[in-house]
Design an enzyme around this catalytic site. Structure first.
Site, PDB file in Angstrom:
ATOM      1  N   HIS A 154     -73.925  64.012  25.866  1.00  0.00           N
ATOM      2  CA  HIS A 154     -73.296  64.651  24.719  1.00  0.00           C
ATOM      3  C   HIS A 154     -73.847  66.048  24.481  1.00  0.00           C
ATOM      4  O   HIS A 154     -74.422  66.326  23.437  1.00  0.00           O
ATOM      5  CB  HIS A 154     -73.460  63.769  23.482  1.00  0.00           C
ATOM      6  N   VAL A 155     -73.701  66.897  25.472  1.00  0.00           N
ATOM      7  CA  VAL A 155     -74.109  68.294  25.327  1.00  0.00           C
ATOM      8  C   VAL A 155     -72.935  69.036  24.689  1.00  0.00           C
ATOM      9  O   VAL A 155     -71.791  68.850  25.105  1.00  0.00           O
ATOM     10  CB  VAL A 155     -74.437  68.916  26.698  1.00  0.00           C
TER      11      VAL A 155
END
Lengths: 580, 222
Positions: free
Chosen positions: A509-510
């Site tokens: 989840h960048v």
């Protein structure tokens, strides 16, 4: 360079957002859509139930030999390449990371969408760290709610509403923002370990809720007419493709709606290098095909739908927008890079837990320490959902989990202890909200290149005191939960140590880099994901998040994409130009 | 042309081992007694025996159950090193190579094949002639190296990965811990057996579960 026949819309990337946008356009307009995907075709027939190839060797991920990112801890540091995957796992091929995700599908809390205004109001400007660059999203939760509902119906999300049109409901998450509808599907049957967590949480006065999942609890037909079976809890979920289609993946939920459409085409093995633009308009993209031939694909509209960092990278490589400068704070492209702050506590039980069964989000969570719920004395501004789930643990990764009292990690004593503790070690996890800071951003690396010789992106990213305080605070909470569960509490794993580590998995989840917002001075795209300066360029995905919430992003990414699709189809197509 | 190297192992351990011929055709070895000679893909016979002995120290066969020797861990490692993993087909290997902080992980140029060749030198060509305690001393001396971390991780992988990869012979690792192997559905089990181990009679491999042979990534042609 071969110049191909023009299309109306070219979409870069064949994952969740690219295929969703393609589906909406193809079904609602006469426009022709071409999706360029640099990986291979969807592999739904693959026998993926193999821990070694898929979980350990990461067979579904992008080939990092072809392209990676570089990382440094500060703007004066020297960046080096991330040579093997560690803190995140980008997917590849049709479906992208949406094939190997775990399916956890929380909505974000209402105050997340106006986070800056909210924090200023609650704490006052002076209390906020000077380098904090969190922003409002330019949309409100209420505006997004119908789109959340559409995304949930499309995937068939399972769960229990905790707030139905303002009425708090037992058994759901009482802290969630109001929903207009109950979940499309009921919660899953529950496995043992999360049940122990739920009972302990209730005993401590918390209100546990079943984690919302996009793996189905029962057979389900969505509004598009796609039918998928209920989950079999085989335990090969996150980092695997679902072999029966119970997990919502672009390949089983969107692709079937596109396959027979004449106005749709999907080209795999197409590695897009540049967005072509002139006089404030994009004219198409250039790409290298599977045989190495360079091609130009003219298009009236270009939509970037690749993974977070590659969206920013394509804009940077194409000289579209002003790159962010961390020293002056000027420029918008590449700013507000965020990740998540993962903490886990190991719990040792005297009973077997059968942890090899399960599915990505099978478990319970509590919201008492997330979002705005954290109290002022905690020293943190935003906390985390706390979860206990059983996503299926194979023996390679589960074997060797022993309490800290075992000081050896090979040989007869270690083997004996590992045998004794096998399948008795559960984990509670939190994935804390990560704020945006002035010093954390994306730009192009001056040294390292991809296989074609184009510069890699460089991440400048490190923890601040806030993440370290989150760690201390949340660990205390998790330890007390663990004790209430009757377990021996082990050491914390993967916590925010002194410095961000590219070797320790945080999440995939960048976010950030091409963020959405209220004005072109502070963001790259407008609240409909249309580029502020170039109206026929759209940029979709987690790159649009101004900062990260403590919940998995896919559902929110889909919701903002649905909203973008409505704006495109209902407004842009008839009157091309800047929406406003 | 390189002389083909073989390793000789007790056949009773290898009841479930699926092998691939040079043409890529899967064959099952079913030796009930005696020994079998298995073709090696990367190691020399001497190297394979050293790796087998070192893996046996990491995961010994003892009164708590079988270990690396019975599982054929050396075969597993040989297959991995000969495949794409062994020569870093899936690692970013562009230069410049520079030293960095531990948070950036292994930054070296050497691939797993080279790391093993170097590690074999470090633990010594006489390793198989030493007694267990001396072997442990040699391994303890290199505990902090990339080679040892790999060898330890690969030993666990060779114990517990699907037998198609060459280790976990006869699913002996899975039997040791009661892991059932890949199971298509736990729909009727997931909310039962609270606090009780759910253990199948005998584990099944992926090929057995889906009814046809499956090729591991290591079989990918370069």
């Amino acid at each position: 360079m071969e110049r191909l026949k023009p299309v109306d819309v070219v979409i870069v990337g064949g994952g969740w957002t690219g295929l969703l946008m393609a589906k909406e356009i193809v079904h609602r307009t006469p426009l022709s859509v071409l999706v360029l995907e640099r990986g291979g075709p969807a592999r739904q027939d693959a026998a993926t139930m193999d821990e070694l190839d898929y979980l350990i060797r990461l067979r579904l991920m992008q080939n990092i030999a072809d392209e990676t990112v570089t990382h440094r801890h500060s703007i004066t540091g020297r960046a080096v390449p991330v040579r093997q995957y560690g803190s995140f796992d980008p997917g590849t091929g049709v479906g992208g990371a949406g094939e190997h995700w775990g399916g956890v599908s929380n909505r974000y809390r209402a105050d997340q969408f106006s986070l800056l205004s909210h924090l200023r109001e609650k704490y006052g400007r002076e209390v906020l760290p000077g380098n904090l660059t969190v922003q409002d999203w330019g949309i409100t939760y209420d505006e997004l709610e119908p789109y959340y509902w559409r995304a949930e119906q499309m995937m068939g999300v399972c769960g229990k509403a905790g707030n139905l049109r303002g009425t708090i409901i037992d058994g759901g998450d009482p802290f969630e923002a109001p929903r207009s509808h109950e979940f499309p599907n009921p919660p899953h049957k529950m496995s043992y370990f999360p049940t122990i967590f739920r009972n302990a949480a209730i005993e401590l006065g918390y209100r546990p809720y079943p984690i919302p999942t996009a793996t189905l609890s029962q057979s389900y037909r969505n509004p598009d007419g796609i039918t998928r079976p209920g989950c079999a809890y085989c335990g090969f979920c996150s980092r695997y493709g679902c072999m029966i289609g119970a997990k919502a993946q672009p390949s089983n939920t969107l692709l079937p709606l596109l396959a027979n459409k004449k106005s749709f085409r999907l080209q795999t093995g197409a590695w897009v290098r540049r967005v072509i633009h002139r006089h404030g308009k994009v004219e198409g993209v250039s790409y290298v095909d599977a045989s190495g031939q360079e091609k130009v694909q003219p298009a009236n509209v270009v939509m970037l739908a690749s993974w977070t960092m590659n969206n920013s990278r394509l804009l940077l490589l194409s000289n579209i927008g002003e790159p962010y400068d961390a020293l002056s704070g000027r420029g918008t492209l590449g700013k507000n890079l965020t990740h998540t702050v993962l903490h886990q506590v190991q719990l040792f039980f005297d009973k077997p837990l059968n942890l090899f069964m399960g599915t990505g989000g099978l478990g319970f969570a509590i919201g008492e320490f997330a979002g705005d719920q954290v109290d002022r004395d905690s020293g943190i501004l935003r906390g985390s959902e706390i979860r206990a789930n059983t996503n299926g643990q194979g023996p390679i990764s589960a074997f060797g989990r022993v309490p800290p009292s075992v000081e050896v990690n090979w040989g007869p004593e270690w083997k004996k202890a590992s045998l004794n503790w096998y399948d008795k070690v559960g984990q509670i996890t939190c994935e804390a909200a990560h704020f945006a800071y002035r010093e954390n951003y994306i730009d192009l690396d001056p040294t390292y290149t991809d296989k074609l010789g184009d510069p890699l992106v460089r991440l400048t990213l490190d923890w601040t005191n806030h993440e370290k305080r989150q760690k201390a605070y949340l660990e205390k909470v998790m330890n007390s939960l663990g004790k209430a569960m009757g377990a021996q509490v082990g050491k914390a794993l993967r916590a925010a140590e002194d410095h961000y580590s590219a070797t320790q998995y945080q999440s995939t989840h960048v976010q950030g880099g091409a963020i959405m917002g209220n004005s072109p001075e502070e963001s790259v795209v407008n609240p409909w994901l249309q580029h502020w300066r170039i109206p026929n360029l759209w940029v979709m995905g987690g790159s649009a998040f101004p900062q990260n919430e403590s919940a998995n992003p896919t559902l929110t990414i889909l919701a903002i994409t649905y909203r973008a699709a409505d704006a495109f189809v209902d407004r842009y197509v008839s009157r091309p130009g800047a929406l406003g | 042309m390189k002389r083909r190297e073989f390793i000789t192992l007790p056949a009773k351990c290898l009841g479930g081992l699926l092998m691939y011929t040079l043409a890529g055709v899967p064959v099952r070895i079913n030796g009930a007694s005696g020994t079998v000679r298995l073709p090696l893909r990367f190691f020399t016979a001497h190297e394979a025996l050293i790796i087998a002995a070192a893996a046996e120290r990491i995961f010994p066969s003892d009164e708590s159950g079988p270990g690396a020797t019975e599982a054929g861990v050396a075969i597993y490692i040989d297959r991995q090193l000969a495949g794409p993993y062994g020569h870093d087909k899936y690692r970013y290997t562009r230069g410049p190579f520079v030293e960095s902080v531990p948070e950036h992980g292994y930054q070296g140029k050497a691939n797993p094949q080279e790391i093993y060749r170097d590690g074999l030198q470090k633990i010594g060509p006489d390793f198989t002639k030493l007694d267990a305690e001396k072997q442990n001393d040699r391994l303890r001396a290199i505990e902090g190296t990339t080679f040892f971390r790999m060898l330890r991780a690969h030993t666990i992988e060779g114990m517990f990965s699907d037998p198609m990869h060459g280790g976990n012979a006869n699913m002996i690792g899975w039997q040791l811990i009661g892991y059932p192997g890949p199971v298509m559905s736990y729909r009727d089990e997931i909310d039962k057996h609270y606090g009780q181990a759910f253990r199948s009679q005998k584990p099944m491999s992926l090929a057995q579960v889906i009814g046809h042979p499956v090729k591991g990534w290591e079989e990918e042609r370069n």
